[in-house]
Scaffold this motif. Sequence first.
Motif, PDB file in Angstrom:
ATOM      1  N   SER A  63       1.066  -1.288   0.078  1.00  0.00           N
ATOM      2  CA  SER A  63       0.042  -0.104  -0.113  1.00  0.00           C
ATOM      3  C   SER A  63       0.831   1.302   0.071  1.00  0.00           C
ATOM      4  O   SER A  63       0.279   2.398  -0.187  1.00  0.00           O
ATOM      5  CB  SER A  63      -0.921   0.017   1.190  1.00  0.00           C
ATOM      6  N   LEU A  64       2.164   1.204   0.360  1.00  0.00           N
ATOM      7  CA  LEU A  64       3.077   2.326   0.526  1.00  0.00           C
ATOM      8  C   LEU A  64       3.582   2.560  -0.978  1.00  0.00           C
ATOM      9  O   LEU A  64       3.846   1.563  -1.977  1.00  0.00           O
ATOM     10  CB  LEU A  64       4.174   1.933   1.410  1.00  0.00           C
ATOM     11  N   THR A  65       4.006   3.904  -1.421  1.00  0.00           N
ATOM     12  CA  THR A  65       4.517   4.239  -2.493  1.00  0.00           C
ATOM     13  C   THR A  65       6.165   4.655  -2.269  1.00  0.00           C
ATOM     14  O   THR A  65       6.711   4.675  -3.282  1.00  0.00           O
ATOM     15  CB  THR A  65       3.804   5.758  -2.862  1.00  0.00           C
ATOM     16  N   THR A  66       6.601   4.264  -0.949  1.00  0.00           N
ATOM     17  CA  THR A  66       7.902   4.494  -0.636  1.00  0.00           C
ATOM     18  C   THR A  66       8.762   3.089  -0.626  1.00  0.00           C
ATOM     19  O   THR A  66      10.065   3.050  -0.420  1.00  0.00           O
ATOM     20  CB  THR A  66       8.110   5.381   0.423  1.00  0.00           C
ATOM     21  N   HIS A  67       7.871   2.189  -0.342  1.00  0.00           N
ATOM     22  CA  HIS A  67       8.727   0.808  -0.083  1.00  0.00           C
ATOM     23  C   HIS A  67       7.779  -0.135  -1.078  1.00  0.00           C
ATOM     24  O   HIS A  67       6.751  -0.090  -1.228  1.00  0.00           O
ATOM     25  CB  HIS A  67       8.257   0.300   1.644  1.00  0.00           C
ATOM     26  N   ALA A  80      14.616 -15.557  -3.822  1.00  0.00           N
ATOM     27  CA  ALA A  80      14.804 -14.493  -2.961  1.00  0.00           C
ATOM     28  C   ALA A  80      13.590 -13.573  -2.978  1.00  0.00           C
ATOM     29  O   ALA A  80      12.661 -13.419  -3.596  1.00  0.00           O
ATOM     30  CB  ALA A  80      16.057 -13.702  -3.562  1.00  0.00           C
ATOM     31  N   LEU A  81      13.595 -12.798  -1.736  1.00  0.00           N
ATOM     32  CA  LEU A  81      12.696 -11.789  -1.465  1.00  0.00           C
ATOM     33  C   LEU A  81      13.682 -10.550  -1.413  1.00  0.00           C
ATOM     34  O   LEU A  81      14.733 -10.386  -0.719  1.00  0.00           O
ATOM     35  CB  LEU A  81      12.102 -12.019  -0.002  1.00  0.00           C
ATOM     36  N   PHE A  82      13.078  -9.490  -2.134  1.00  0.00           N
ATOM     37  CA  PHE A  82      13.969  -8.256  -2.259  1.00  0.00           C
ATOM     38  C   PHE A  82      13.066  -7.090  -1.961  1.00  0.00           C
ATOM     39  O   PHE A  82      12.074  -6.936  -2.471  1.00  0.00           O
ATOM     40  CB  PHE A  82      14.760  -8.118  -3.586  1.00  0.00           C
ATOM     41  N   GLN A  83      13.462  -6.112  -0.981  1.00  0.00           N
ATOM     42  CA  GLN A  83      12.729  -4.917  -0.794  1.00  0.00           C
ATOM     43  C   GLN A  83      13.594  -3.741  -1.047  1.00  0.00           C
ATOM     44  O   GLN A  83      14.801  -3.910  -0.806  1.00  0.00           O
ATOM     45  CB  GLN A  83      12.300  -5.004   0.765  1.00  0.00           C
ATOM     46  N   THR A  84      12.797  -2.749  -1.473  1.00  0.00           N
ATOM     47  CA  THR A  84      13.568  -1.455  -1.877  1.00  0.00           C
ATOM     48  C   THR A  84      12.724  -0.453  -1.159  1.00  0.00           C
ATOM     49  O   THR A  84      11.363  -0.592  -0.829  1.00  0.00           O
ATOM     50  CB  THR A  84      13.545  -1.200  -3.311  1.00  0.00           C
ATOM     51  N   TYR A  85      13.454   0.783  -0.773  1.00  0.00           N
ATOM     52  CA  TYR A  85      12.541   1.769  -0.305  1.00  0.00           C
ATOM     53  C   TYR A  85      13.302   2.997  -0.280  1.00  0.00           C
ATOM     54  O   TYR A  85      14.776   3.297  -0.542  1.00  0.00           O
ATOM     55  CB  TYR A  85      12.558   1.574   1.372  1.00  0.00           C
ATOM     56  N   GLU A  86      12.605   4.378  -0.063  1.00  0.00           N
ATOM     57  CA  GLU A  86      13.139   5.555   0.050  1.00  0.00           C
ATOM     58  C   GLU A  86      13.534   5.718   1.198  1.00  0.00           C
ATOM     59  O   GLU A  86      12.835   5.703   2.159  1.00  0.00           O
ATOM     60  CB  GLU A  86      12.109   6.699  -0.474  1.00  0.00           C
ATOM     61  N   PRO A  87      14.834   5.739   1.404  1.00  0.00           N
ATOM     62  CA  PRO A  87      15.417   6.173   2.751  1.00  0.00           C
ATOM     63  C   PRO A  87      14.837   7.148   3.718  1.00  0.00           C
ATOM     64  O   PRO A  87      14.724   7.216   4.772  1.00  0.00           O
ATOM     65  CB  PRO A  87      17.039   6.391   2.295  1.00  0.00           C
ATOM     66  N   GLU A  88      14.518   8.457   2.781  1.00  0.00           N
ATOM     67  CA  GLU A  88      13.910   9.569   3.645  1.00  0.00           C
ATOM     68  C   GLU A  88      12.700   9.261   4.205  1.00  0.00           C
ATOM     69  O   GLU A  88      12.390   9.847   5.024  1.00  0.00           O
ATOM     70  CB  GLU A  88      13.926  10.705   2.449  1.00  0.00           C
ATOM     71  N   ALA A  89      12.131   7.971   3.766  1.00  0.00           N
ATOM     72  CA  ALA A  89      10.819   7.676   4.377  1.00  0.00           C
ATOM     73  C   ALA A  89      10.750   6.483   5.299  1.00  0.00           C
ATOM     74  O   ALA A  89       9.933   5.901   5.516  1.00  0.00           O
ATOM     75  CB  ALA A  89       9.897   7.271   3.365  1.00  0.00           C
ATOM     76  N   ASP A  90      11.956   6.349   5.748  1.00  0.00           N
ATOM     77  CA  ASP A  90      12.493   5.083   6.452  1.00  0.00           C
ATOM     78  C   ASP A  90      13.080   5.597   7.654  1.00  0.00           C
ATOM     79  O   ASP A  90      13.977   6.477   7.689  1.00  0.00           O
ATOM     80  CB  ASP A  90      13.050   3.946   5.788  1.00  0.00           C
TER      81      ASP A  90
END
Length: 189
Positions: A63-67, A80-90
């Motif tokens: 549901s997130l636009t940043t993760h 594998a499971l791979f996750q990306t995220y915007e560091p500013e939102a973490d």
Amino acid sequence: MTTAECVYEQTVDGFGTVRIVRVDPDRDAELLHGWVSEDRARFWGMRETTVDDVREIYAHLDSLTTHHGYLVHRDGEPVALFQTYEPEADRVSECYEARPGDIGVHLLIAPADTPRRGFSSHLLGVLTRFALSGGRDRIVAEPDAANDKAIALLVRNGFEPGPEVVLPEVVLPEVHIAEKRARLLFFTR
């Protein structure tokens, strides 16, 4: 799996074709639960979860636009499971100065019946190229500081060690993430 689900694909000579698709919480919860509940995944922090918990966690992430969560396949098999995220939102942004063009990543490689030499490095190479696509300049990874195996893999594949930090606890109505001692590592294009 339909072609529309694939967000990235690369064929690596001698390794195979790696396809990256978005995690579908309903479709993938049971598989992911099997991976995150194993002792070898203790640093992932989800060993005590149920299949329903995993489904809810990845539905929230979706549901997130940043993760973003991705299931990584090699020659059609999930690996594998791979996750990306915007560091500013973490929470990691409280531990280092995030720059424009940074992207954060988490990686959990699936259990293997027979480990293959070079498997993790080949896979990480593809995932690094994917993470840097779209104009990204730098990747930040923050494995648990006690996860020597993950840190060594990242360093062997060009990540520069940064400081050891304490990622603060996150307590929200929909998410609880415990405080964690982590090692920051950076990969710059």
